[in-house]
Write a protein that holds these residues in place. Structure first.
Motif, mmCIF file in Angstrom:
data_model
loop_
_atom_site.group_PDB
_atom_site.id
_atom_site.type_symbol
_atom_site.label_atom_id
_atom_site.label_comp_id
_atom_site.label_asym_id
_atom_site.label_seq_id
_atom_site.Cartn_x
_atom_site.Cartn_y
_atom_site.Cartn_z
ATOM 1 N N GLY A 66 0.819 -1.215 0.000
ATOM 2 C CA GLY A 66 0.000 0.000 0.000
ATOM 3 C C GLY A 66 0.850 1.262 0.000
ATOM 4 N N GLN A 67 1.853 1.265 0.853
ATOM 5 C CA GLN A 67 2.722 2.450 0.948
ATOM 6 C C GLN A 67 3.498 2.663 -0.345
ATOM 7 O OE1 GLN A 67 5.462 2.297 4.260
ATOM 8 N NE2 GLN A 67 6.535 4.111 3.519
ATOM 9 N N LEU A 68 4.042 1.574 -0.895
ATOM 10 C CA LEU A 68 4.815 1.681 -2.137
ATOM 11 C C LEU A 68 3.936 2.164 -3.288
ATOM 12 C CD1 LEU A 68 6.850 -1.634 -1.840
ATOM 13 C CD2 LEU A 68 7.782 0.678 -1.712
ATOM 14 N N ALA A 69 2.717 1.614 -3.347
ATOM 15 C CA ALA A 69 1.803 2.023 -4.424
ATOM 16 C C ALA A 69 1.365 3.466 -4.232
ATOM 17 C CB ALA A 69 0.586 1.100 -4.434
ATOM 18 N N SER B 285 -3.356 -3.268 -1.550
ATOM 19 C CA SER B 285 -3.806 -2.931 -2.908
ATOM 20 C C SER B 285 -5.002 -1.987 -2.895
ATOM 21 C CB SER B 285 -4.176 -4.209 -3.668
ATOM 22 O OG SER B 285 -3.046 -5.046 -3.758
ATOM 23 N N LEU B 286 -5.756 -1.989 -1.812
ATOM 24 C CA LEU B 286 -6.899 -1.071 -1.719
ATOM 25 C C LEU B 286 -6.451 0.385 -1.850
ATOM 26 C CD1 LEU B 286 -9.099 -2.619 1.126
ATOM 27 C CD2 LEU B 286 -9.542 -2.592 -1.324
ATOM 28 N N THR B 287 -5.180 0.642 -1.515
ATOM 29 C CA THR B 287 -4.634 1.997 -1.648
ATOM 30 C C THR B 287 -4.770 2.478 -3.093
ATOM 31 O OG1 THR B 287 -3.034 1.396 0.026
ATOM 32 C CG2 THR B 287 -2.581 3.411 -1.179
ATOM 33 N N LEU B 288 -4.637 1.543 -4.025
ATOM 34 C CA LEU B 288 -4.726 1.912 -5.437
ATOM 35 C C LEU B 288 -6.150 2.312 -5.832
ATOM 36 C CD1 LEU B 288 -2.431 -0.977 -6.595
ATOM 37 C CD2 LEU B 288 -1.934 1.433 -7.023
ATOM 38 N N PHE B 289 -7.112 1.923 -5.016
ATOM 39 C CA PHE B 289 -8.514 2.275 -5.299
ATOM 40 C C PHE B 289 -8.966 3.484 -4.482
ATOM 41 C CE2 PHE B 289 -8.074 -2.233 -6.146
ATOM 42 C CZ PHE B 289 -8.687 -2.384 -7.387
ATOM 43 N N VAL B 290 -8.539 3.519 -3.216
ATOM 44 C CA VAL B 290 -9.079 4.571 -2.332
ATOM 45 C C VAL B 290 -8.087 5.708 -2.083
ATOM 46 C CG1 VAL B 290 -10.605 2.943 -1.155
ATOM 47 C CG2 VAL B 290 -8.349 3.383 -0.205
ATOM 48 N N GLY B 291 -6.854 5.554 -2.525
ATOM 49 C CA GLY B 291 -5.858 6.609 -2.316
ATOM 50 C C GLY B 291 -5.192 6.494 -0.957
ATOM 51 N N PHE C 50 -8.156 -18.910 -1.223
ATOM 52 C CA PHE C 50 -9.014 -17.739 -1.411
ATOM 53 C C PHE C 50 -8.242 -16.438 -1.176
ATOM 54 C CE2 PHE C 50 -11.692 -14.428 0.474
ATOM 55 C CZ PHE C 50 -12.590 -14.222 -0.559
ATOM 56 N N PHE C 51 -7.509 -16.354 -0.067
ATOM 57 C CA PHE C 51 -6.846 -15.078 0.246
ATOM 58 C C PHE C 51 -5.656 -14.809 -0.674
ATOM 59 C CE2 PHE C 51 -9.441 -15.284 4.036
ATOM 60 C CZ PHE C 51 -9.848 -13.964 4.127
ATOM 61 N N SER C 52 -5.001 -15.880 -1.144
ATOM 62 C CA SER C 52 -3.905 -15.624 -2.081
ATOM 63 C C SER C 52 -4.475 -15.104 -3.409
ATOM 64 C CB SER C 52 -3.042 -16.869 -2.289
ATOM 65 O OG SER C 52 -3.842 -17.941 -2.688
ATOM 66 N N LEU C 53 -5.577 -15.701 -3.847
ATOM 67 C CA LEU C 53 -6.205 -15.231 -5.099
ATOM 68 C C LEU C 53 -6.762 -13.813 -4.935
ATOM 69 C CD1 LEU C 53 -8.033 -18.463 -6.329
ATOM 70 C CD2 LEU C 53 -6.023 -17.364 -7.345
ATOM 71 N N LEU C 54 -7.332 -13.543 -3.774
ATOM 72 C CA LEU C 54 -7.869 -12.203 -3.509
ATOM 73 C C LEU C 54 -6.751 -11.157 -3.592
ATOM 74 C CD1 LEU C 54 -10.409 -10.551 -2.507
ATOM 75 C CD2 LEU C 54 -9.448 -10.791 -0.215
ATOM 76 N N GLY C 55 -5.617 -11.471 -2.974
ATOM 77 C CA GLY C 55 -4.484 -10.543 -2.993
ATOM 78 C C GLY C 55 -3.993 -10.296 -4.414
ATOM 79 N N ILE C 56 -3.824 -11.382 -5.167
ATOM 80 C CA ILE C 56 -3.330 -11.259 -6.547
ATOM 81 C C ILE C 56 -4.321 -10.454 -7.394
ATOM 82 C CG2 ILE C 56 -2.825 -12.576 -8.658
ATOM 83 C CD1 ILE C 56 -1.814 -14.835 -6.757
ATOM 84 N N ALA C 57 -5.613 -10.800 -7.271
ATOM 85 C CA ALA C 57 -6.629 -10.136 -8.102
ATOM 86 C C ALA C 57 -6.704 -8.641 -7.792
ATOM 87 C CB ALA C 57 -7.989 -10.794 -7.865
ATOM 88 N N LEU C 58 -6.740 -8.296 -6.508
ATOM 89 C CA LEU C 58 -6.846 -6.875 -6.150
ATOM 90 C C LEU C 58 -5.600 -6.099 -6.583
ATOM 91 C CD1 LEU C 58 -8.588 -6.718 -2.649
ATOM 92 C CD2 LEU C 58 -9.423 -5.872 -4.830
ATOM 93 N N PHE C 59 -4.430 -6.729 -6.458
ATOM 94 C CA PHE C 59 -3.194 -6.055 -6.866
ATOM 95 C C PHE C 59 -3.215 -5.791 -8.372
ATOM 96 C CE2 PHE C 59 1.219 -6.038 -8.339
ATOM 97 C CZ PHE C 59 1.755 -5.052 -7.526
#
Lengths: 256, 257
Positions: free
Chosen positions: A83-86, A159-165, A231-240
């Motif tokens: 999140g910080q890097l993005a 990855s939510l940082t990329l959506f919400v800032g 599930f959580f690995s796919l969630l992380g990859i998909a959101l990223f």
């Protein structure tokens, strides 16, 4: 794969370059973990068994948690920094490479202090977890599943940082919440909190469920753990990947 | 404006930034939820009372003891150590004010804002989870005690971080310092729950002034002398920080700054 393996090796060498610092951080983390062990010993000594949990079972949970955290936060140290890097626009250098950006990010950095966790967990299990061949195998499976869930969850939150800032503040909070909640047995919680621990902050899959797996193996627990890890690995990859479509360069050339 | 007051106000303004404050207060909320669950289960297993603390008492204790910690920058020792290690502190030496004094004023300013945020959350959450505070007189004493606890902690962190003048690295020191407060400061467990020898040792060290004192008062134990002892430890910690920095600054100048 060879490029990623080389990146991962260079991350280890990077961490190992300052050996005094490496060992200091490792030892300090071990002392830190020992304090938590002492806390639980004092707690159960004074309070007695609580909802089926005693010192022995608690130390098993803690051994799994430190091992899982050691893998997710020590071996893949950038998982909690996505999140910080993005947010800071510091992924430019990674995006120019002919490898998957997320895999490169994860392989890029080692955190020596969290490697201390990774060393501490198995030692604690060997001393207090009643190791038998079967329990050792379940400990490894449980810890790996916990590590995958934690890594996936942190990447998703970052990855939510990329959506919400922002600069990944929600990822920091998610990281702290996941670790704190995973430090306590799931049976201590009830109602809505317990539901949250299986969903929004998947702390139950990081420590309590793996501990249950080691203590009383069932195929259902195994399947639940493996399913949550997937599930959580796919969630992380998909959101990223979805989030990277919105990535804005910060014109900062860093090593991430 | 007085430079120390200016630093205090600047610290407050920096911390009012929503991102950091939300994370801190959110973190504190998670802690309260966790400890409410843990102590609810523990009390149920012990007939509703442990070492004189009922569920409401222990939850108000935890709320105050944790608020005093969450209000401070946990990694400040590392930050100070980095500033000393990379020489940034040398620039601060050029100012005609005390380096420790200015840094403390700024940190206290930030901590006061965080403390207000955590106390506001506790005032909403704990009555719902455990009921009102056991004693309003205790609350009246706990509020100044919280401020003293934060000041003691910040002064002690400066004294602790000064080690970087000699080692040029205080990276991991904060971790150890934090754990001393966790156990010997009574942040995780009231000192009455520790074994006698450990509790006795903890009462001789300064860490209880940073967590246990406000917790104890908030739990309904009206013991005003705890405030006096906190003031004593605050004077000692500020003195230690000033002494360490004075000595360290001379060393920094000797190696070229």
């Amino acid at each position: 794969m060879r490029a990623l393996a080389a990146t991962w090796c260079s991350a280890w060498l990077d961490a190992w370059a300052n050996r005094r610092s490496f060992w200091t951080q490792l030892v300090v983390m071990t002392i830190n973990d020992s304090v938590w062990v002492l806390f639980w010993i004092l707690f159960f000594h004074r309070i007695g068994e609580v909802r089926g949990w005693d010192t022995e079972k608690m130390l098993l949970l803690f051994a799994i948690l430190t091992t899982a955290a050691g893998i997710a936060l020590g071996v893949f140290a950038n998982a909690r920094k996505v999140g910080q890097l993005a947010g800071d626009g510091e992924l430019d250098a990674t995006l120019t490479l002919p490898v998957d950006p997320l895999a490169h990010l994860l392989a890029r950095r080692i955190d020596p202090s969290l490697i201390g966790d990774l060393a501490f967990g198995p030692i604690l299990f060997a001393l207090a977890g009643g190791p038998t061949p079967e329990r050792i195998a379940l400990f490894i499976v449980g810890s790996l599943c916990g590590a995958i869930v934690l890594t996936g969850f942190l990447i998703a939150a970052g990855s939510l940082t990329l959506f919400v800032g922002g600069r990944g503040e929600q990822a920091d909070l998610a990281f702290q919440a996941a670790l704190i909640l995973a430090s306590y047995p799931i049976d201590f919680f009830g109602g809505v909190t317990k539901i949250l621990l299986f969903t929004a902050v998947p702390a139950a899959f990081i420590s309590s469920l793996p501990a249950e797996l080691v203590d009383s193996f069932t195929f259902q627990t195994t399947a639940t753990l493996l399913g949550s890890a997937a599930f959580f690995s796919l969630l992380g990859i998909a959101l990223f990947r979805l989030g990277m479509r919105r990535y804005a360069s910060g014109a900062v050339w860093t090593r991430a | 404006m007085n430079p120390y007051l200016a630093a205090f106000v600047s610290g407050m303004r920096r911390t009012v930034a929503p991102g950091e404050l939300i994370v801190r207060v959110g973190f504190y909320a998670v802690i309260l939820v966790v400890f409410a669950a843990v102590w609810n289960a523990a009390m149920a297993a012990n007939g509703g009372e442990v070492a004189g603390y009922g569920f409401a008492g222990i939850l108000w204790y935890i709320a105050a003891a944790e608020a005093a910690q969450v209000a401070t920058n946990a990694r400040m020792i590392e930050d100070i150590g980095n500033d000393i290690g990379n020489g940034t502190v040398a620039i601060e030496l050029l100012r005609p004010v005390s380096v420790v004094g200015l840094r403390l004023a700024s940190e206290v300013g930030g901590a006061v804002v965080r403390l207000a945020g955590t106390c506001a959350l506790a005032a909403l959450f704990v009555p719902l989870a455990a009921g009102p505070p056991p004693s309003w007189n205790g609350v009246g004493l706990a509020i100044p005690s919280l401020v003293l606890a934060v000041c003691c902690n910040l002064a002690a962190q400066h004294a602790f971080a000064g080690i970087a003048f000699w080692l040029e690295d205080a990276k991991s020191a904060w971790f150890l310092y934090q754990k001393l407060i966790f156990l010997l400061g009574g942040m995780l467990l009231p000192l009455e729950l520790l074994p006698d020898a450990m509790s006795g040792a903890a009462r001789l060290l300064p860490f209880w002034a940073m967590s246990y004192a406000p917790g104890r008062l908030m739990a309904g134990y009206v013991e005003p002398w705890l405030l006096l002892l906190q003031v004593g430890w605050l004077v000692a910690m500020v003195g230690a920080a000033v002494a360490v920095f004075s000595s360290g600054e001379r060393r920094l100048q000797a190696v070229g700054g």
